[in-house]
Design a protein around this motif. Structure first.
Motif, mmCIF file in Angstrom:
data_model
loop_
_atom_site.group_PDB
_atom_site.id
_atom_site.type_symbol
_atom_site.label_atom_id
_atom_site.label_comp_id
_atom_site.label_asym_id
_atom_site.label_seq_id
_atom_site.Cartn_x
_atom_site.Cartn_y
_atom_site.Cartn_z
ATOM 1 N N ALA A 32 99.803 48.545 21.267
ATOM 2 C CA ALA A 32 98.697 49.246 20.608
ATOM 3 C C ALA A 32 98.333 50.537 21.332
ATOM 4 N N VAL A 33 98.329 50.505 22.668
ATOM 5 C CA VAL A 33 98.013 51.722 23.429
ATOM 6 C C VAL A 33 99.069 52.797 23.192
ATOM 7 N N MET A 34 100.350 52.410 23.193
ATOM 8 C CA MET A 34 101.425 53.377 22.978
ATOM 9 C C MET A 34 101.369 53.964 21.567
ATOM 10 N N LEU A 35 101.127 53.111 20.575
ATOM 11 C CA LEU A 35 101.090 53.593 19.192
ATOM 12 C C LEU A 35 99.908 54.529 18.964
ATOM 13 N N GLU A 36 98.747 54.149 19.486
ATOM 14 C CA GLU A 36 97.558 54.981 19.273
ATOM 15 C C GLU A 36 97.643 56.292 20.039
ATOM 16 N N ALA A 37 98.218 56.262 21.242
ATOM 17 C CA ALA A 37 98.301 57.478 22.055
ATOM 18 C C ALA A 37 99.331 58.460 21.530
ATOM 19 N N SER A 38 100.448 57.940 21.021
ATOM 20 C CA SER A 38 101.527 58.829 20.586
ATOM 21 C C SER A 38 101.596 58.989 19.084
ATOM 22 N N GLY A 39 100.632 58.445 18.353
ATOM 23 C CA GLY A 39 100.638 58.564 16.909
ATOM 24 C C GLY A 39 100.210 59.949 16.459
ATOM 25 N N ALA A 40 100.029 60.083 15.149
ATOM 26 C CA ALA A 40 99.639 61.383 14.589
ATOM 27 C C ALA A 40 98.317 61.831 15.189
ATOM 28 N N GLY A 41 98.285 63.050 15.663
ATOM 29 C CA GLY A 41 97.092 63.552 16.328
ATOM 30 C C GLY A 41 96.613 64.842 15.734
ATOM 31 N N ASP A 42 96.035 65.688 16.574
ATOM 32 C CA ASP A 42 95.450 66.934 16.101
ATOM 33 C C ASP A 42 96.412 68.097 16.269
ATOM 34 N N THR A 43 97.716 67.835 16.264
ATOM 35 C CA THR A 43 98.717 68.889 16.308
ATOM 36 C C THR A 43 99.739 68.633 15.215
ATOM 37 N N VAL A 44 100.432 69.697 14.802
ATOM 38 C CA VAL A 44 101.502 69.564 13.820
ATOM 39 C C VAL A 44 102.772 69.158 14.545
ATOM 40 N N ARG A 45 103.485 68.195 13.993
ATOM 41 C CA ARG A 45 104.712 67.729 14.635
ATOM 42 C C ARG A 45 105.735 67.359 13.569
ATOM 43 N N ASN A 46 106.919 67.970 13.670
ATOM 44 C CA ASN A 46 108.075 67.624 12.836
ATOM 45 C C ASN A 46 107.777 67.786 11.350
ATOM 46 N N ALA A 47 107.037 68.825 10.983
ATOM 47 C CA ALA A 47 106.708 69.065 9.576
ATOM 48 C C ALA A 47 107.901 69.693 8.860
ATOM 49 N N ALA A 48 108.205 69.177 7.675
ATOM 50 C CA ALA A 48 109.314 69.706 6.880
ATOM 51 C C ALA A 48 108.866 70.991 6.177
ATOM 52 N N ILE A 49 109.686 72.037 6.274
ATOM 53 C CA ILE A 49 109.317 73.328 5.700
ATOM 54 C C ILE A 49 110.525 73.953 5.010
ATOM 55 N N ALA A 50 110.288 74.572 3.882
ATOM 56 C CA ALA A 50 111.315 75.309 3.144
ATOM 57 C C ALA A 50 110.937 76.784 3.136
ATOM 58 N N VAL A 51 111.938 77.654 3.138
ATOM 59 C CA VAL A 51 111.717 79.094 3.116
ATOM 60 C C VAL A 51 112.390 79.666 1.879
ATOM 61 N N GLN A 73 110.455 71.065 11.382
ATOM 62 C CA GLN A 73 111.877 70.807 11.273
ATOM 63 C C GLN A 73 112.608 72.134 11.042
ATOM 64 N N VAL A 74 113.924 72.110 11.147
ATOM 65 C CA VAL A 74 114.697 73.330 10.879
ATOM 66 C C VAL A 74 114.433 73.761 9.442
ATOM 67 N N PRO A 75 113.987 75.013 9.203
ATOM 68 C CA PRO A 75 113.661 75.446 7.839
ATOM 69 C C PRO A 75 114.874 75.354 6.907
ATOM 70 N N VAL A 76 114.595 74.943 5.674
ATOM 71 C CA VAL A 76 115.633 74.806 4.659
ATOM 72 C C VAL A 76 115.488 75.941 3.659
#
Length: 371
Positions: A32-51, A73-76
């Motif tokens: 539970a500590v690991m999941l809560e600490a490393s879960g989705a937070g107040d930063t953007v992470r690994n967001a899929a983006i198209a250009v 993620q690497v832009p598509v």
């Protein structure tokens, strides 16, 4: 003291002899500590983006190259229709579209316009990601037009310096907040459940006919829970927080453990009070839900205490969790010593005494009524 010692041993055997309870404790302080600490937070992470780049200019390619992991993620590369369909299917979160004359307008000194579409079903990530992308587009365009990676220096510049967490890593804060949540939930639940277990199994009558006082019975349940949860807390702090999550503790680890022990005293007293008030396990579960949610939400772990209404801020002074989180952040992040955090320790101990006295009064009354 001898009676309390043997009663504590009985409670420890009862808790540690229950496989489900042992699994719950291990889950709470490891997974539970690991999941809560490393879960989705107040930063953007690994967001899929198209250009969608209709001009294919050096400027737009430079902006596209700046959209890099771990934030995106690497832009598509897509067409406008492909990007719209991919967003409808939930395959991408952002679509950044450049018109054919974007670079030409920028070079000519005009105000070029680029379109950004965001999937706002993930509200927090959509808002934060839009800010990230806007800043990237502006900085890369400024660098391209100035011919220098630094770009022109404005007359007024805001410089941000982070204290105690220079990289702005949310895992550091969330790990400590998660430890507080697990301490609160387990301590309150275990202490109250121990009291109700005696009543439901009928062993409370056995204790009443023995040469034991209500203080000895109550203290044994509080101390047994404190021992179990404190050992789990120390293991989680050493092997999960500092080991796996790599969260540094700037201050004294023994002081942090001592403060956790004081907080456990107060939380166990609250659990004892709830276990005495409840007449069944179902009632106790409802009481825990009613208590644990304010304890967690108003402690400052989910939002700053200063952002709460004035009345709520005053009410949270009666919550030991608020004082423990302030204590833990001061010791773990700012390296505070006992000369700085003694007021929080004193308040937690005092609240524990008050809650224990209230629970003991109710326990005496319930035992006299049962007799």
């Amino acid at each position: 003291m001898e009676n309390i010692f043997w009663l504590v041993g009985k409670e420890l055997k009862s808790v540690l002899g229950d496989p489900v309870m042992v699994i719950l404790i291990l889950w709470s302080f490891v997974a539970a500590v690991m999941l809560e600490a490393s879960g989705a937070g107040d930063t953007v992470r690994n967001a899929a983006i198209a250009v969608v780049d209709e001009g294919r200019s050096p400027l737009t390619r430079q902006i596209e190259a700046a959209l890099i992991p771990p934030w995106f993620q690497v832009p598509v590369a897509m067409t406008a229709d492909q990007a719209g369909a991919a967003m409808d299917r939930g395959e991408i979160m952002f679509a950044l579209a450049f018109p054919p004359d974007f670079a030409a307008d920028a070079i000519a000194g005009k105000s070029p316009v680029a379109q950004l579409l965001a999937d706002a079903t993930a509200v927090s990530q959509a808002q934060l990601g839009a800010d990230y992308i806007r800043n990237i587009v502006q900085s890369e365009a400024r660098a391209f037009l100035a011919g220098s990676p630094d770009g022109p220096t404005p007359q007024l510049r805001l410089e941000l310096r982070r204290a105690f967490n220079p990289n702005g890593n949310p895992v550091w804060f969330k790990a400590m907040s998660s430890l507080l949540n697990q301490l609160s939930l387990l301590t309150i639940a275990l202490t109250g459940a121990a009291m109700l277990r005696e009543r439901e199994h009928g062993t409370i009558e056995h204790l009443m006919v023995m040469p034991l006082t209500p203080v000895e019975v109550a203290l044994s349940k509080v101390l047994a829970t404190m021992v179990v949860v404190l050992v789990a807390f120390i293991g989680s702090l050493l092997f999960v927080v500092q080991g796996v999550l790599q969260v540094p503790v700037a201050g004294s680890a023994p002081l942090l453990v001592a403060g956790a022990a004081v907080y456990l005293w107060a939380a166990a007293a609250i659990g004892m009070l709830l276990g005495t008030l409840a007449r069944s396990m179902a009632q106790f579960a409802l009481l825990v839900i009613m208590v644990i949610i304010p304890v967690i939400m108003l402690s400052g772990g989910m939002g700053a205490v200063e952002s709460q209404p004035d009345l709520v801020q005053k009410l949270t002074l009666a919550l030991p969790s608020r004082h423990f989180l302030a204590f833990a952040k001061a010791v773990a992040f700012r390296g505070a010593g006992i000369s700085t955090v003694w007021p929080q320790l004193l308040v937690m101990a005092g609240l524990g005494v008050a809650f224990f006295a209230a629970s003991l009064a109710l326990f005496r009354r319930s035992m006299s009524l049962s007799g």
